[in-house]
Structures are given as structure tokens and as C-alpha cells.
Design an enzyme around this catalytic site. Structure first.
Site, PDB file in Angstrom:
ATOM      1  NE  ARG A  89      -2.797  -7.448  12.074  1.00 53.80           N
ATOM      2  CZ  ARG A  89      -2.609  -6.757  10.962  1.00 53.80           C
ATOM      3  NH1 ARG A  89      -2.689  -5.435  11.009  1.00 53.80           N
ATOM      4  NH2 ARG A  89      -2.349  -7.345   9.827  1.00 53.80           N
ATOM      5  CE  LYS A 139      -3.531  -2.471   2.553  1.00 48.64           C
ATOM      6  NZ  LYS A 139      -4.213  -2.624   3.847  1.00 48.64           N
ATOM      7  CD  GLU A 152      -6.835 -10.636   5.495  1.00 48.29           C
ATOM      8  OE1 GLU A 152      -6.523 -11.765   5.908  1.00 48.29           O
ATOM      9  OE2 GLU A 152      -6.013  -9.760   5.220  1.00 48.29           O
ATOM     10  CD  GLU A 197      -7.382  -6.236   4.315  1.00 43.14           C
ATOM     11  OE1 GLU A 197      -7.207  -6.931   3.292  1.00 43.14           O
ATOM     12  OE2 GLU A 197      -6.465  -5.822   5.027  1.00 43.14           O
TER      13      GLU A 197
END
Length: 299
Positions: A155, A100, A151, A138
Site C-alpha cells: 500500500r 516519523k 519489509e 523499506e
């Protein structure tokens, strides 16, 4: 931290993933696992029925999933659940190639109707599995506007900063407070989308000594970093040096502020991707919000 703790953590993560996928399977959101594509390529002789069973997807739906999956954009949703009170904290869109590079919220690819639907479905699903804590869900958004569940990470992730600066909620603090049994002191109605936030990840491209550091300033400009003048960047850790986050009332203003902040940021002695980030946020496709996961490969 011993191996048994790592093993138990992995089992707990897998259990949450399975429960969440089972809950989402009964909702309006489409389930899909992009990793199925790699699995098919790497495992000769494995039937689609077996893969579908492993991914908790009906065998008859797998072919349709593979055909319709078009990488329009990577969508991530932050949520908090403290003592069974579950809220979404909006979604971010990430542009990446192998990692990313840029995150922004709210996603320009998601309509208000899609957002409201995801809020409803995801909060209900997380409540049903009894999850307590901060987490990141996600999804992939295809060209037809369908969301595909990938998924859930139990966290926070690196890009939580854009959510924090947009909502004014310290997610790191609340992750710790929820784990300590402290009840949330706000409701879903208190969490509102107001403005636009963008984050650029500043990465090292070589090793060396940091000779000079100048961090951009101004209202709603934030640079999260560990850098200190005189320190050395070594090749043994992740290349991320810092995260530059800006916020403004409109996306157009946020883009202007990010461009100015990137120009102001000085990291002397270490080669970085600051110029590349500037090229990204100046690109017409990014400026218009009409970009997807093929953006970097097609530059």
C-alpha cells in the site's frame, strides 16, 4: 469489513513479503530484519538458527547481520506495478524517534550509484513475484553503505506526498487505476528526479477547539489536512493534524521554503509540534544532510 477479510488480507501481505525476501536473497542487496533484535531479547532459549529460518536469512549470516546493523537512516522506496510494468518512484529518508516526523526525497544519504543499484534490484524482484499495484519497500542503510531489507507494505504510506510533489505523479490515483485494471500511461524513463521535497508532519500535543487556521501558500507549497475552524480535536484518534510539503529546485532552497512555511502556519487553539519541526529543519545536522535515526534522541 468482517474478520475473515482481515485474515485473508494478512495472509496475502505475508505471502508477498515472503516471496519478495526470497527474490532479494539472490541479489546484491543485503537482507536483514531489525525486528530480530527484539525477538532475541524477548525469547529466551531460541537459537539464532531458528530465528534466521523464520526471517528467511541463512543461519550463518545472522551474526554478521546483527553486528553490522547500524541505524544510519530509514530508506523507503515507492514503486508502481501496473499490468507487469514495474517502476521505482525514488526513495525517501525519514527521521523519527517513536514515529516519523520529517520525510525528504531524494535521500541525501544515498549516492547515485546506490540508487541505480536499488532501482535495478527492486524492480526485478517485484516483477518476479508478480506483484501488481502500489507498494512501499523499506530498508535500513548502515554506516558502511549497505542496505538491509526490512519489509514491503502492499500500500502507500503517509509520506507518499513527497514522492508525488517531486515526480508530478498522483500515486493515489494510480493505485486505484491499477486496481481497476487500467494500464500505466508512462514509462520508467518518464520518472525523473528534479529538485528536492521535504514533508513535516504536524501533530497535536493536546485536545481542544480549533479557533483559527492559516495555511501557508505559494508555489509548490502543499498542506494536506482535515482541519476546519471550529472543529474539536479529540484524543481517540491519531495525533496527525496535517502534512506540510514543500518542493524546490535545490535542497537548500527547499529548506528555506520549509522554514518560511512553518513560520507562516498558524493553528490556534490546539498545541502542536510546529516549533519543534522548525528546530529540526534549522538544525545544522539536518541542514547538512548528515543525520540518522539517532537524531531526535541526541538533540
Amino acid at each position: 469489513m468482517d474478520d475473515s477479510f482481515h485474515y485473508l488480507s494478512m495472509i496475502n501481505h505475508m505471502t508477498v513479503q515472503k516471496k519478495l525476501m526470497e527474490q532479494l536473497a539472490d541479489t546484491g542487496l543485503t537482507l536483514g530484519q531489525p525486528k530480530v533484535l527484539d525477538y532475541l531479547k524477548d525469547h529466551d532459549g531460541v537459537s539464532q538458527k531458528e530465528i534466521a529460518a523464520g526471517c528467511l536469512i541463512e543461519a550463518g549470516s545472522l551474526t554478521s547481520i546483527l553486528n553490522r546493523m547500524e541505524e544510519k537512516g530509514l530508506i523507503e522506496r515507492k514503486m508502481l506495478n501496473g499490468n507487469r510494468r514495474t517502476f521505482h518512484i525514488f526513495m525517501t529518508e525519514s527521521g523519527k524517534k517513536n514515529q516519523k516526523l520529517v520525510e525528504e526525497t531524494p535521500s541525501p544519504a544515498v549516492s547515485e550509484k546506490q540508487r541505480e543499484n536499488m532501482i535495478r534490484v527492486i524492480t526485478d524482484a517485484v516483477k518476479q513475484i508478480g506483484y501488481v499495484g502500489a507498494g512501499t519497500l523499506e530498508f535500513l542503510l548502515d554506516g558502511a553503505g549497505n542496505f538491509w531489507f526490512m519489509e514491503m507494505n502492499v500500500r502507500l504510506q503517509v509520506e507518499h506526498c513527497v514522492t508525488e510533489i517531486l515526480t508530478g505523479i498522483d500515486i493515489v490515483k494510480w493505485q486505484i487505476r491499477i486496481a481497476a485494471g487500467i494500464e500505466l500511461n508512462f514509462t520508467q524513463a518518464d520518472i525523473r528526479i528534479m529538485g528536492s521535497a521535504i514533508e513535516c508532519r504536524i501533530n497535536a500535543q493536546n485536545c481542544g477547539k480549533l479557533e483559527f487556521l492559516h495555511i501557508p501558500g505559494g508555489p509548490s507549497v502543499r498542506f494536506d489536512t482535515f482541519l476546519v475552524e471550529g472543529m474539536r480535536v479529540v484524543p481517540f484518534y491519531d495525533s496527525l493534524l496535517g502534512k506540510l510539503i514543500v518542493y524546490a529546485k535545490t535542497r537548500e532552497e527547499t529548506l528555506r521554503k520549509m522554514r518560511a512555511s512553518l513560520c507562516e502556519l498558524v493553528i490556534d487553539g490546539i498545541k502542536t509540534n510546529v516549533e519543534e519541526q522548525l528546530c529540526i529543519v534549522e538544525d545544522d545536522r539536518f541542514s547538512s544532510g548528515n543525520y540518522d535515526l539517532t537524531f531526535m534522541g541526541n538533540r
